[in-house]
Write a protein that holds these residues in place. Structure first.
Motif, mmCIF file in Angstrom:
data_model
loop_
_atom_site.group_PDB
_atom_site.id
_atom_site.type_symbol
_atom_site.label_atom_id
_atom_site.label_comp_id
_atom_site.label_asym_id
_atom_site.label_seq_id
_atom_site.Cartn_x
_atom_site.Cartn_y
_atom_site.Cartn_z
ATOM 1 N N HIS A 41 0.855 -1.182 0.000
ATOM 2 C CA HIS A 41 0.000 0.000 0.000
ATOM 3 C C HIS A 41 0.897 1.240 0.000
ATOM 4 O O HIS A 41 1.956 1.235 0.626
ATOM 5 N N VAL A 90 0.950 -1.983 4.763
ATOM 6 C CA VAL A 90 -0.096 -2.936 4.392
ATOM 7 C C VAL A 90 0.326 -3.584 3.087
ATOM 8 O O VAL A 90 0.734 -2.903 2.143
ATOM 9 N N LEU A 114 -0.525 -6.352 -0.081
ATOM 10 C CA LEU A 114 -1.542 -7.072 -0.849
ATOM 11 C C LEU A 114 -0.870 -8.135 -1.706
ATOM 12 O O LEU A 114 0.235 -7.909 -2.202
ATOM 13 N N THR A 116 -7.309 -12.695 -3.050
ATOM 14 C CA THR A 116 -6.412 -11.570 -2.823
ATOM 15 C C THR A 116 -6.299 -11.410 -1.314
ATOM 16 O O THR A 116 -7.310 -11.364 -0.605
ATOM 17 N N MET A 118 -4.697 -9.432 2.168
ATOM 18 C CA MET A 118 -4.231 -8.141 2.660
ATOM 19 C C MET A 118 -3.803 -8.296 4.118
ATOM 20 O O MET A 118 -4.543 -8.823 4.940
ATOM 21 N N ILE A 173 -3.598 -1.228 -6.293
ATOM 22 C CA ILE A 173 -4.376 -0.377 -5.393
ATOM 23 C C ILE A 173 -4.635 0.945 -6.097
ATOM 24 O O ILE A 173 -3.730 1.518 -6.702
ATOM 25 N N LEU A 193 -11.468 -2.113 -0.034
ATOM 26 C CA LEU A 193 -10.508 -2.740 0.872
ATOM 27 C C LEU A 193 -10.985 -2.740 2.314
ATOM 28 O O LEU A 193 -10.650 -3.637 3.091
#
Length: 423
Positions: free
Chosen positions: A172, A177, A179, A187, A189, A212, A233
């Motif tokens: 992110h 964060v 992913l 997916t 996270m 993102i 998200l």
């Protein structure tokens, strides 16, 4: 959210918002592995340094059998097999992380190629590697799904997790964060280093690419069945799904968004790139290459894949988008008229493209082992840099567009100085 609010207090499960996006890591190179095996590169292992590193444009006419010119400033040679991925640390652009087929990842200094530390413990080819937005952490992921996160200053592992076969991974842009998309369609996270986890369940086929969006609250994920989903998200819900005629007819290979996140572009093995309004989930237009081979039965697939879209991206300073095809075509599209502006032909397939942050210059790397800079306004090539004796598999450009770092099937990573006095 106000621009001044930092990521420090961010929590995924509260009401805080996640903001902004920076340049994201590229899709993994493994989709091209079979094509690459068929490419014939002459003069394997030629690695003679060229003292005149700026004379790359004079080398365009290199004859078969002659040694590959080396325009690079630094060569990193600790990998013992193909080097699949590279990322630069966003904060200082002084460190690179590379991952390869030798099951290894290394963090090293761009200025002199000096090893900082090895990201050890992987058990399969490392296909994903990138730094967090503040360069505090570096994440490495291998094909088997083992993901590790390292604290850069301490050179130590702080978190690891094992998922299904890994397709792609990215940080992110404003938070710790991570992913990742996997072959089972999920997916994932995580908050790092706590490991708080959330999953977004897609169709029962690989989540082949993802990104993102700039608001930091949504992600776009493409799948092998040709569908694309935009995920919330925070809520974990699917906001939009493109499938059937709206989606692609073959697996998605890459996704990108423009700077404000209003537009998404998707690329596919079906040779098409689609422009999508991210707010409505509607397809705005479809870019088709006129030169693309006629659609062949997917059971055979060879013809269809020859013009597969491998990479794409938006220009930040003009309403332009670039699409790179496996047949070697770089197409520059004008978004305001939704028309083809330029076709820039390469002799072999384009693996990856990147735009400069603050100009209409697009970079390409291809299976012929060269990096090229193109002026998207004129469609003309600005310069070309060589040094690899095999295909380039990934590359990264630093913020001020003075350095390009490449990785290759020749087991090396190289640093090229590309700053030009006229820019």
């Amino acid at each position: 959210m106000e621009p001044g609010e930092g990521p420090g207090a961010l929590g995924l499960h509260g009401d805080e918002e996640i903001i902004e996006v920076v340049e994201l890591g590229p899709p993994g190179p493994d989709d091209l592995a079979e094509e690459m095996e068929d490419v014939d590169f002459e003069d394997e292992g030629a690695d003679e340094p060229d003292a005149e590193a700026w004379d790359s444009e004079d080398d365009e006419g290199v004859e078969d059998g002659m040694e590959t010119p080396d325009d690079s400033e630094v060569t990193f040679s600790l990998h013992s097999a193909s080097v699949f991925c590279v990322s630069l640390d966003p904060k200082t652009n002084t460190l690179a992380v590379t991952g390869g087929e030798d099951d290894k990842a290394f963090v090293w200094r761009v200025s002199d190629g000096e090893l900082l530390f090895e990201c050890s413990g992987h058990k399969d080819s490392v296909t994903c590697a990138s730094f967090s937005h503040d360069s505090v952490f570096v994440a490495t992921g291998d094909m088997s799904g083992l993901i590790k996160v390292w604290r850069v200053d301490a050179k130590e592992e702080v978190w690891s997790f094992e998922v299904g076969d890994l397709e792609w991974m990215e940080w992110h842009p404003q938070a710790h964060v991570l992913l990742a998309g996997t072959a089972d369609g999920n997916t994932w996270m995580w908050k790092i280093p706590s490991g708080d986890c959330k999953t977004f369940q897609g169709p029962a086929c690989p989540a082949t690419c993802g990104r993102i969006l700039p608001d930091g609250k949504r992600a776009v994920v493409g799948y092998e069945d040709g569908t694309m989903r935009i995920w919330d998200l925070k809520q974990g819900t699917s906001l939009h799904v493109l499938k059937g005629q709206d989606g692609h007819q073959d697996p998605l290979t890459c996704v990108a968004s423009n700077q404000d996140g209003s537009l998404i572009m998707t690329g596919s093995v079906d040779c098409h790139a689609k422009l999508v309004n991210s707010a409505t989930g509607k397809v705005v237009c479809v870019f088709k290459m006129e030169s693309a081979a006629p659609k062949a039965p997917i059971s055979e697939g060879e013809e269809a894949e020859s013009s597969s879209v491998e990479s794409l991206g938006f220009c930040n300073v003009m309403p332009l988008a670039a699409v790179g095809y496996l047949d070697g075509t770089l197409a520059i599209y004008d978004l305001s008229t939704q028309s083809l502006r330029h076709k820039c032909q390469h002799e072999s397939g384009i693996v990856q493209l990147l735009w400069e942050e603050s100009s209409a210059v697009v970079y390409t790397c291809s299976l012929d082992g060269a990096v090229r800079l193109w002026d998207a306004r004129s469609g003309k090539m600005i310069s070309e840099y060589r040094g690899h004796s095999a295909e380039i598999l990934d590359f990264a450009v630093n913020k001020d567009a003075s350095i390009v770092v490449t990785t290759s099937g020749d087991h090396q990573a190289k640093v090229f100085c590309v700053q030009r006095p006229d820019r």
